[in-house]
Design an enzyme around this catalytic site. Structure first.
Site, PDB file in Angstrom:
ATOM      1  N   ASN A 145     -12.858  -8.012 -12.594  1.00  0.00           N
ATOM      2  CA  ASN A 145     -11.438  -7.627 -12.497  1.00  0.00           C
ATOM      3  C   ASN A 145     -10.732  -7.759 -13.850  1.00  0.00           C
ATOM      4  OD1 ASN A 145      -9.256  -6.675 -10.949  1.00  0.00           O
ATOM      5  ND2 ASN A 145      -8.390  -8.743 -10.859  1.00  0.00           N
ATOM      6  N   SER A 147      -4.051 -22.233  -5.426  1.00  0.00           N
ATOM      7  CA  SER A 147      -2.925 -21.333  -5.158  1.00  0.00           C
ATOM      8  C   SER A 147      -1.983 -21.924  -4.129  1.00  0.00           C
ATOM      9  CB  SER A 147      -3.499 -20.021  -4.617  1.00  0.00           C
ATOM     10  OG  SER A 147      -2.476 -19.230  -4.078  1.00  0.00           O
ATOM     11  N   THR A 183      -0.970 -20.424  -1.818  1.00  0.00           N
ATOM     12  CA  THR A 183      -1.335 -19.842  -0.525  1.00  0.00           C
ATOM     13  C   THR A 183      -2.161 -20.811   0.332  1.00  0.00           C
ATOM     14  OG1 THR A 183      -2.032 -17.750   0.453  1.00  0.00           O
ATOM     15  CG2 THR A 183      -3.485 -18.667  -1.172  1.00  0.00           C
ATOM     16  N   TYR A 214      -8.712 -15.421   1.549  1.00  0.00           N
ATOM     17  CA  TYR A 214      -8.622 -15.799   0.128  1.00  0.00           C
ATOM     18  C   TYR A 214      -8.152 -17.251   0.006  1.00  0.00           C
ATOM     19  CZ  TYR A 214      -6.211 -16.411  -4.339  1.00  0.00           C
ATOM     20  OH  TYR A 214      -5.741 -16.922  -5.524  1.00  0.00           O
ATOM     21  N   LYS A 251      -9.872 -20.952  -1.422  1.00  0.00           N
ATOM     22  CA  LYS A 251      -9.261 -21.888  -2.384  1.00  0.00           C
ATOM     23  C   LYS A 251      -9.213 -23.297  -1.783  1.00  0.00           C
ATOM     24  CE  LYS A 251      -8.469 -19.192  -5.825  1.00  0.00           C
ATOM     25  NZ  LYS A 251      -9.171 -19.389  -7.082  1.00  0.00           N
ATOM     26  N   ASN A 275      -1.221  -5.127  -6.093  1.00  0.00           N
ATOM     27  CA  ASN A 275      -0.546  -5.346  -4.805  1.00  0.00           C
ATOM     28  C   ASN A 275       0.694  -6.200  -4.979  1.00  0.00           C
ATOM     29  OD1 ASN A 275      -2.731  -4.249  -3.313  1.00  0.00           O
ATOM     30  ND2 ASN A 275      -3.867  -6.148  -3.645  1.00  0.00           N
ATOM     31  N   ASN A 276       0.795  -6.862  -6.133  1.00  0.00           N
ATOM     32  CA  ASN A 276       1.886  -7.826  -6.324  1.00  0.00           C
ATOM     33  C   ASN A 276       3.147  -7.146  -6.828  1.00  0.00           C
ATOM     34  OD1 ASN A 276      -0.725  -9.851  -7.326  1.00  0.00           O
ATOM     35  ND2 ASN A 276       0.539 -10.356  -5.574  1.00  0.00           N
ATOM     36  N   ARG A 323      10.493 -15.942  -3.806  1.00  0.00           N
ATOM     37  CA  ARG A 323       9.315 -16.574  -4.404  1.00  0.00           C
ATOM     38  C   ARG A 323       9.702 -17.357  -5.645  1.00  0.00           C
ATOM     39  NH1 ARG A 323       7.937 -15.084  -0.265  1.00  0.00           N
ATOM     40  NH2 ARG A 323       6.035 -14.002   0.404  1.00  0.00           N
ATOM     41  N   PRO A 353       2.238  -7.793   6.766  1.00  0.00           N
ATOM     42  CA  PRO A 353       1.652  -8.842   7.603  1.00  0.00           C
ATOM     43  C   PRO A 353       1.222 -10.044   6.757  1.00  0.00           C
ATOM     44  CG  PRO A 353       0.632  -6.704   8.063  1.00  0.00           C
ATOM     45  CD  PRO A 353       1.527  -6.507   6.885  1.00  0.00           C
ATOM     46  N   ASP A 359       3.124 -12.186   5.231  1.00  0.00           N
ATOM     47  CA  ASP A 359       4.134 -12.648   4.269  1.00  0.00           C
ATOM     48  C   ASP A 359       4.976 -13.781   4.843  1.00  0.00           C
ATOM     49  OD1 ASP A 359       3.744 -11.383   1.909  1.00  0.00           O
ATOM     50  OD2 ASP A 359       5.276  -9.842   2.189  1.00  0.00           O
TER      51      ASP A 359
HETATM   52  P1  NAD Z   1      -7.854 -12.179 -12.694  1.00  0.00           P
HETATM   53  O1  NAD Z   1      -8.585 -11.375 -11.682  1.00  0.00           O
HETATM   54  O2  NAD Z   1      -7.084 -11.468 -13.737  1.00  0.00           O
HETATM   55  O3  NAD Z   1      -8.864 -13.187 -13.418  1.00  0.00           O
HETATM   56  C1  NAD Z   1     -10.006 -13.720 -12.779  1.00  0.00           C
HETATM   57  C2  NAD Z   1     -11.179 -13.466 -13.705  1.00  0.00           C
HETATM   58  O4  NAD Z   1     -12.359 -13.974 -13.110  1.00  0.00           O
HETATM   59  C3  NAD Z   1     -11.421 -11.966 -13.934  1.00  0.00           C
HETATM   60  O5  NAD Z   1     -11.528 -11.736 -15.315  1.00  0.00           O
HETATM   61  C4  NAD Z   1     -12.722 -11.688 -13.214  1.00  0.00           C
HETATM   62  O6  NAD Z   1     -13.457 -10.661 -13.857  1.00  0.00           O
HETATM   63  C5  NAD Z   1     -13.409 -13.037 -13.290  1.00  0.00           C
HETATM   64  N1  NAD Z   1     -14.392 -13.306 -12.231  1.00  0.00           N
HETATM   65  C6  NAD Z   1     -14.235 -13.162 -10.893  1.00  0.00           C
HETATM   66  N2  NAD Z   1     -15.352 -13.540 -10.264  1.00  0.00           N
HETATM   67  C7  NAD Z   1     -16.228 -13.949 -11.214  1.00  0.00           C
HETATM   68  C8  NAD Z   1     -17.551 -14.466 -11.189  1.00  0.00           C
HETATM   69  N3  NAD Z   1     -18.218 -14.642 -10.039  1.00  0.00           N
HETATM   70  N4  NAD Z   1     -18.150 -14.800 -12.369  1.00  0.00           N
HETATM   71  C9  NAD Z   1     -17.500 -14.622 -13.541  1.00  0.00           C
HETATM   72  N5  NAD Z   1     -16.260 -14.134 -13.619  1.00  0.00           N
HETATM   73  C10 NAD Z   1     -15.629 -13.799 -12.473  1.00  0.00           C
HETATM   74  O7  NAD Z   1      -6.928 -13.180 -11.901  1.00  0.00           O
HETATM   75  P2  NAD Z   1      -5.804 -14.162 -12.449  1.00  0.00           P
HETATM   76  O8  NAD Z   1      -4.499 -13.693 -11.937  1.00  0.00           O
HETATM   77  O9  NAD Z   1      -6.006 -14.391 -13.884  1.00  0.00           O
HETATM   78  O10 NAD Z   1      -6.195 -15.467 -11.629  1.00  0.00           O
HETATM   79  C11 NAD Z   1      -7.028 -16.481 -12.165  1.00  0.00           C
HETATM   80  C12 NAD Z   1      -7.325 -17.483 -11.061  1.00  0.00           C
HETATM   81  O11 NAD Z   1      -6.091 -17.983 -10.558  1.00  0.00           O
HETATM   82  C13 NAD Z   1      -8.062 -16.892  -9.873  1.00  0.00           C
HETATM   83  O12 NAD Z   1      -8.993 -17.830  -9.413  1.00  0.00           O
HETATM   84  C14 NAD Z   1      -6.959 -16.683  -8.848  1.00  0.00           C
HETATM   85  O13 NAD Z   1      -7.460 -16.757  -7.537  1.00  0.00           O
HETATM   86  C15 NAD Z   1      -6.026 -17.833  -9.148  1.00  0.00           C
HETATM   87  N6  NAD Z   1      -4.623 -17.570  -8.758  1.00  0.00           N
HETATM   88  C16 NAD Z   1      -3.980 -16.460  -9.210  1.00  0.00           C
HETATM   89  C17 NAD Z   1      -2.648 -16.211  -8.819  1.00  0.00           C
HETATM   90  C18 NAD Z   1      -1.912 -14.982  -9.276  1.00  0.00           C
HETATM   91  O14 NAD Z   1      -0.872 -14.666  -8.691  1.00  0.00           O
HETATM   92  N7  NAD Z   1      -2.358 -14.281 -10.302  1.00  0.00           N
HETATM   93  C19 NAD Z   1      -1.995 -17.114  -7.965  1.00  0.00           C
HETATM   94  C20 NAD Z   1      -2.676 -18.244  -7.542  1.00  0.00           C
HETATM   95  C21 NAD Z   1      -3.994 -18.465  -7.956  1.00  0.00           C
HETATM   96  N1  UFG Z   2       6.747  -7.381  -2.228  1.00  0.00           N
HETATM   97  C1  UFG Z   2       7.401  -6.205  -1.912  1.00  0.00           C
HETATM   98  N2  UFG Z   2       6.794  -5.029  -2.258  1.00  0.00           N
HETATM   99  C2  UFG Z   2       5.587  -4.972  -2.888  1.00  0.00           C
HETATM  100  C3  UFG Z   2       4.948  -6.185  -3.209  1.00  0.00           C
HETATM  101  C4  UFG Z   2       5.555  -7.373  -2.847  1.00  0.00           C
HETATM  102  O1  UFG Z   2       8.468  -6.210  -1.349  1.00  0.00           O
HETATM  103  O2  UFG Z   2       5.095  -3.866  -3.162  1.00  0.00           O
HETATM  104  C5  UFG Z   2       7.411  -8.655  -1.881  1.00  0.00           C
HETATM  105  C6  UFG Z   2       6.616  -9.518  -0.917  1.00  0.00           C
HETATM  106  O3  UFG Z   2       6.904  -9.165   0.409  1.00  0.00           O
HETATM  107  C7  UFG Z   2       7.069 -10.918  -1.310  1.00  0.00           C
HETATM  108  C8  UFG Z   2       7.353 -10.803  -2.805  1.00  0.00           C
HETATM  109  O4  UFG Z   2       7.522  -9.418  -3.064  1.00  0.00           O
HETATM  110  O5  UFG Z   2       8.281 -11.212  -0.663  1.00  0.00           O
HETATM  111  C9  UFG Z   2       6.215 -11.327  -3.667  1.00  0.00           C
HETATM  112  O6  UFG Z   2       5.006 -10.704  -3.280  1.00  0.00           O
HETATM  113  P1  UFG Z   2       3.700 -10.767  -4.185  1.00  0.00           P
HETATM  114  O7  UFG Z   2       2.663  -9.926  -3.527  1.00  0.00           O
HETATM  115  O8  UFG Z   2       4.026 -10.474  -5.597  1.00  0.00           O
HETATM  116  O9  UFG Z   2       3.302 -12.318  -4.141  1.00  0.00           O
HETATM  117  P2  UFG Z   2       2.935 -13.259  -2.906  1.00  0.00           P
HETATM  118  O10 UFG Z   2       3.885 -14.403  -2.963  1.00  0.00           O
HETATM  119  O11 UFG Z   2       2.847 -12.522  -1.649  1.00  0.00           O
HETATM  120  O12 UFG Z   2       1.453 -13.734  -3.277  1.00  0.00           O
HETATM  121  C10 UFG Z   2       1.127 -14.219  -4.577  1.00  0.00           C
HETATM  122  C11 UFG Z   2      -0.326 -13.903  -4.880  1.00  0.00           C
HETATM  123  C12 UFG Z   2      -1.231 -14.699  -4.002  1.00  0.00           C
HETATM  124  C13 UFG Z   2      -0.907 -16.140  -4.122  1.00  0.00           C
HETATM  125  C14 UFG Z   2       0.552 -16.378  -3.808  1.00  0.00           C
HETATM  126  C15 UFG Z   2       0.890 -17.807  -4.078  1.00  0.00           C
HETATM  127  O13 UFG Z   2      -0.586 -12.534  -4.660  1.00  0.00           O
HETATM  128  O14 UFG Z   2      -2.554 -14.514  -4.433  1.00  0.00           O
HETATM  129  O15 UFG Z   2       1.368 -15.576  -4.649  1.00  0.00           O
HETATM  130  O16 UFG Z   2       2.155 -18.095  -3.545  1.00  0.00           O
HETATM  131  F1  UFG Z   2      -1.663 -16.831  -3.271  1.00  0.00           F
END
Ligand code: NAD
Ligand code: UFG
Length: 351
Positions: free
Chosen positions: A36, A137, A139, A161, A165, A211-212, A244, A307, A309
């Protein structure tokens, strides 16, 4: 100078953390399968430091590979030991992170996130490397009516997911209970990281469509998407939209460096820490700030609730602030400015 392994270091949060760690005198070995992410993020980090006349050839080494591959990890640890710079700690970002995809393919999520982590911890143990900062996370928390969640809130994730974690957190707790004289562990429970490095060289570039909320707002601002679909206007919040706790990715990056410093300088211990700002922002408020700061319109329409949220997710971040000598410094203005700067300069990400 200490050598640390960064798994998933080419990804969004990992790449920003690499910058902070290098600035704070760590030598990095990054492994990433790029499932990713793009290896170009690592090139951009090199470029960023080259612009300041700093050569990273010995300070940042990237290896393409998967953490589920035990031979690959063994090789990484063995080579570092042979080079007389053994890996002293691991920042473990590697993982899949889409809630939606985890419902479609839970087995993939358990395999990648849980089996991958187990493999990593086994290799760490065999090389006597017992310090890890794990990307967890918010979550992992169950549905709660509390205004903000602290670390003692019930763990009850409502999606596969989040379950992976929570499982890795449990695994680490078990490891600590059995080897409490050795392991130093911090589970950082992130809230909602957004924004980008202020240079505009590094930012979020998922391989699939985002998706975020924040990357979607950026794509609407850039004209890639026509409008934003807001999921629900009848939540019990200030304006009916979801609230958030958004945190600048560079503040989140800094929390990793602080957690690492803390673990390395203290007795073996096991920590769960919320990493957020403690402030809540609704979808409409974020749109307003983004539009004001960047002088652009974000068109939107209201849709059904998504769903799974929750109305409000805000961190109680007191424990991290008190323990780590860390504090988030950037506000929503910075997050919107830096995030949009990255998107404007890199409309196709690293491609
Ligand atoms: P990201 O997808 O940008 O980074 C994750 C990286 O891990 C990617 O570069 C991917 O290629 C690599 N990866 C995945 N599986 C692997 C594997 N088996 N071996 C080697 N590399 C692998 O995501 P991010 O937003 O940078 O998130 C980093 C971490 O934080 C993740 O574990 C994610 O679950 C956690 N996290 C992210 C968020 C968020 O909102 N971004 C929130 C809470 C937790
Ligand atoms: N939202 C919209 N439209 C969109 C996307 C999001 O209205 O197209 C809203 C959601 O309903 C929510 C807020 O924006 O109210 C934030 O949504 P995000 O998808 O950006 O973030 P979430 O809080 O749902 O989830 C994120 C990460 C999860 C992580 C979590 C931790 O995606 O991986 O934060 O709190 F686990």
């Amino acid at each position: 100078m200490k050598t640390v392994l960064v798994t998933g270091g080419a990804g969004f949060i990992g790449s920003h953390t690499c910058i902070n760690l290098i600035e704070n005198n760590y030598r990095l070995i990054v492994v990433d399968s790029n499932i990713n992410s793009s290896p170009k993020s690592i090139e951009r980090i090199r470029q960023l430091f080259k612009n300041k006349s700093i050569d990273l050839s010995d300070l940042l080494n990237f290896f393409h590979g998967d953490i589920r591959d035990k031979n690959f990890l063994n090789q990484i640890f063995a080579n570092a030991k042979k080079d007389k710079s053994p890996i002293e700690a691991v920042l473990h970002f590697a993982g899949l992170k889409s809630v939606e995809d985890s419902f479609k393919d839970p087995m993939l999520y358990w395999e990648n996130n849980v089996v991958g982590s187990l493999t990593l911890f086994e290799v760490m143990q065999s090389f006597n490397c017992n310090t890890v900062v794990f990307s967890s996370s918010a979550t992992v928390y169950g549905i709660t009516s509390q205004k903000s969640v602290d670390e003692s809130s019930v763990i009850n994730p409502n999606n596969p997911y989040g379950q992976t974690k929570a499982a890795v957190e449990n695994l680490l707790e078990g490891i600590f209970k059995s080897y409490s004289d050795k392991w130093r562990i911090a589970n950082l429970r992130y809230f909602n990281p957004i924004g980008a490095h202020e240079s505009g060289l590094i930012g979020e570039d998922p391989n699939d469509k985002p998706n975020n909320l924040f990357p979607i707002i950026c794509r609407v601002a850039g004209g890639t998407y026509k409008n934003l679909k807001i999921f629900g206007r009848d939540w019990p919040t200030i304006d009916g939209t979801g609230v958030r706790d958004y945190i600048h990715v560079m503040d989140l990056a800094d929390s990793h460096r602080c957690a690492l410093d803390f673990l390395l300088n203290n007795q073996p211990q096991f920590l769960n820490l919320n990493i957020g700002t403690g402030k809540g922002t609704s979808v409409l408020e974020l749109i307003q700030i983004f539009s004001d700061v960047n002088e652009c319109d974000i068109s939107y329409e209201f849709c059904e609730r998504r769903p799974g949220d929750l109305p409000v997710v805000i961190a109680n971040n007191r424990k991290a602030i008190e323990l780590l000598n860390w504090c988030p410094k950037k506000n929503l203005y910075d997050m919107c400015l830096d995030g949009w700067n990255w998107q404007k300069l890199n409309p196709n990400g690293y491609k």
